[in-house]
Write an enzyme that holds these catalytic residues in place. Structure first.
Site, mmCIF file in Angstrom:
data_model
loop_
_atom_site.group_PDB
_atom_site.id
_atom_site.type_symbol
_atom_site.label_atom_id
_atom_site.label_comp_id
_atom_site.label_asym_id
_atom_site.label_seq_id
_atom_site.Cartn_x
_atom_site.Cartn_y
_atom_site.Cartn_z
ATOM 1 N N ASN A 11 0.877 -1.168 0.000
ATOM 2 C CA ASN A 11 0.000 0.000 0.000
ATOM 3 C C ASN A 11 0.920 1.224 0.000
ATOM 4 O O ASN A 11 1.608 1.476 1.003
ATOM 5 C CB ASN A 11 -0.852 -0.056 1.262
ATOM 6 C CG ASN A 11 -2.160 0.682 1.193
ATOM 7 O OD1 ASN A 11 -2.856 0.752 2.204
ATOM 8 N ND2 ASN A 11 -2.533 1.235 0.070
ATOM 9 N N ASN A 64 -6.747 10.514 -0.619
ATOM 10 C CA ASN A 64 -6.774 9.409 -1.571
ATOM 11 C C ASN A 64 -6.128 9.851 -2.883
ATOM 12 O O ASN A 64 -5.926 11.042 -3.125
ATOM 13 C CB ASN A 64 -8.213 8.959 -1.820
ATOM 14 C CG ASN A 64 -8.867 8.420 -0.567
ATOM 15 O OD1 ASN A 64 -8.366 7.510 0.076
ATOM 16 N ND2 ASN A 64 -10.002 9.007 -0.204
ATOM 17 N N CYS A 73 -5.893 6.114 7.408
ATOM 18 C CA CYS A 73 -5.354 5.015 6.621
ATOM 19 C C CYS A 73 -4.421 4.210 7.515
ATOM 20 O O CYS A 73 -3.454 4.761 8.053
ATOM 21 C CB CYS A 73 -4.611 5.546 5.395
ATOM 22 S SG CYS A 73 -3.783 4.261 4.438
ATOM 23 N N GLY A 74 -4.722 2.930 7.702
ATOM 24 C CA GLY A 74 -3.954 2.115 8.637
ATOM 25 C C GLY A 74 -2.521 1.897 8.216
ATOM 26 O O GLY A 74 -1.576 2.115 8.997
ATOM 27 N N ASN A 75 -2.304 1.455 6.975
ATOM 28 C CA ASN A 75 -0.934 1.257 6.507
ATOM 29 C C ASN A 75 -0.209 2.590 6.369
ATOM 30 O O ASN A 75 1.002 2.677 6.605
ATOM 31 C CB ASN A 75 -0.929 0.509 5.177
ATOM 32 C CG ASN A 75 -1.261 -0.959 5.352
ATOM 33 O OD1 ASN A 75 -0.821 -1.611 6.289
ATOM 34 N ND2 ASN A 75 -2.062 -1.496 4.445
ATOM 35 N N GLU A 216 -10.719 -0.110 -2.802
ATOM 36 C CA GLU A 216 -10.748 1.101 -1.984
ATOM 37 C C GLU A 216 -11.407 2.274 -2.699
ATOM 38 O O GLU A 216 -11.061 2.595 -3.840
ATOM 39 C CB GLU A 216 -9.330 1.501 -1.569
ATOM 40 C CG GLU A 216 -8.690 0.544 -0.573
ATOM 41 C CD GLU A 216 -7.549 1.181 0.191
ATOM 42 O OE1 GLU A 216 -7.681 2.356 0.611
ATOM 43 O OE2 GLU A 216 -6.529 0.505 0.383
ATOM 44 N N ARG A 217 -12.365 2.891 -2.021
ATOM 45 C CA ARG A 217 -12.947 4.130 -2.525
ATOM 46 C C ARG A 217 -11.852 5.203 -2.509
ATOM 47 O O ARG A 217 -10.962 5.192 -1.650
ATOM 48 C CB ARG A 217 -14.139 4.569 -1.675
ATOM 49 C CG ARG A 217 -13.758 4.915 -0.258
ATOM 50 C CD ARG A 217 -14.845 5.611 0.530
ATOM 51 N NE ARG A 217 -14.220 6.175 1.733
ATOM 52 C CZ ARG A 217 -14.771 7.090 2.510
ATOM 53 N NH1 ARG A 217 -15.961 7.566 2.227
ATOM 54 N NH2 ARG A 217 -14.142 7.557 3.566
ATOM 55 N N CYS A 226 -4.824 -3.087 2.688
ATOM 56 C CA CYS A 226 -5.608 -2.014 3.319
ATOM 57 C C CYS A 226 -5.613 -2.268 4.818
ATOM 58 O O CYS A 226 -6.208 -3.241 5.287
ATOM 59 C CB CYS A 226 -7.028 -1.982 2.769
ATOM 60 S SG CYS A 226 -8.084 -0.744 3.557
ATOM 61 N N GLY A 227 -4.949 -1.393 5.563
ATOM 62 C CA GLY A 227 -4.804 -1.611 7.004
ATOM 63 C C GLY A 227 -6.108 -1.508 7.766
ATOM 64 O O GLY A 227 -6.431 -2.368 8.597
ATOM 65 N N THR A 228 -6.901 -0.451 7.501
ATOM 66 C CA THR A 228 -8.175 -0.313 8.207
ATOM 67 C C THR A 228 -9.148 -1.404 7.766
ATOM 68 O O THR A 228 -9.963 -1.880 8.562
ATOM 69 C CB THR A 228 -8.783 1.074 7.963
ATOM 70 O OG1 THR A 228 -8.838 1.336 6.557
ATOM 71 C CG2 THR A 228 -7.956 2.158 8.645
#
Length: 284
Positions: A11, A64, A73-75, A216-217, A226-228
């Site tokens: 990511n 984004n 964003c988690g990552n 992902e949107r 995608c972390g989250t």
């Protein structure tokens, strides 16, 4: 202006530092949509801007690749925790302000970082929605406030409906990936999700091991991780009794992430500093 390119399990992100440089943050959306465009510029799934914070080590503004603002964003947060440590903005433990709330991080070693994701503010388990006359079972999670929205869908449930090949989710043939993407787009905009959603297709493949693929949107495509989405999916699977609270291993296109559910949702995985340089994009 200077930039850093990083990725977390594939990511990838562009980081700009408004603490160290004079950056017009009013132009952030324009910067993101331009710089994140692959082939024409640096290219990335998203852009993060580091700005001062009066409640944390620093604030992470996330965009984004299409220039829209992302709640978190988690990552990206794991990457920016490493950025903060290596640039002296934080210590081995990090406190990051995000649009969705405070995120804490921890340096495990040079490469691996662990963060506590924003708490889940909405959790709906296995509702039914209809698309093109077919019924699908989805779960819905929002992390933080304002909430980052995620749909969680069993890929095994979809196999017959999309003519599944039987391949593992992270290694699907191209035709099936495209079929699944068309469905993801329709789900992403479905009225069930009040503000759209990232769509996470999962398959439990063993004891506490999951394959995951996320549309992902804001990117409007699959991402390598995608972390989250990973944290949201494990939260749903735990509530369904399919994984325990600790030690979930999640296989994604870009690598492996780990999730523990304790007093919150904890995400652990690799980071990679890919490049550092100067933005010279003449289209800006």
């Amino acid at each position: 202006m200077k930039f850093t390119k990083m990725n977390g399990a594939g990511n990838d992100f562009i980081i700009l530092d408004a603490i160290k440089e004079n950056i017009d943050i009013e132009q952030n959306s324009h910067f993101a949509s331009t710089l994140c465009t692959r082939h024409l510029s640096i290219g990335a799934d998203g852009m993060m801007v580091v700005v001062p914070s009066d409640k944390a080590d620093f604030r992470m503004m996330f965009y984004n690749s299409d220039g829209t603002v992302g709640e978190m964003c988690g990552n990206g947060a794991r990457c920016i925790c490493r950025y903060g440590y290596e640039t002296g903005l934080s210590g081995e433990k990090q406190v990051i302000e995000t649009t969705a709330g405070i995120v804490t991080g921890e340096r495990i070693d040079k490469i691996n970082y662990r963060i506590r994701l924003n708490d889940a503010t909405t959790v709906k388990i296995e509702d039914k929605i209809e698309i093109d006359g077919k019924e699908y079972v989805v779960s819905y999670v929002e992390l933080g406030n304002p909430g980052l929205p995620h749909g969680v869908v069993s890929y095994a449930q979809l196999r017959e409906q999309i003519g599944g090949s039987g391949a593992r989710l992270i290694d699907l043939p191209g035709e099936e990936m495209e079929t699944l993407k068309k469905l993801a787009i329709k789900m992403r905009y479905h009225s069930y999700f009040p503000k759209g959603a990232n769509i996470n297709f999962y398959e439990v493949i063993g004891d506490n091991e999951i394959d995951l693929l996320t549309y992902e949107r804001g990117v409007e495509d699959y991402t390598f991780a995608c972390g989250t989405g990973t944290g949201s999916t494990v939260l749903v699977l735990n509530k369904l009794g399919l994984v325990p609270e600790k030690g979930s291993k999640i296989n994604e296109k870009g690598g492996v992430l780990y999730v523990d559910l304790d007093d919150g949702i904890y995400l652990t995985g690799p980071t990679n500093i890919v490049a550092e340089g100067t933005v010279r994009d003449e289209t800006l």
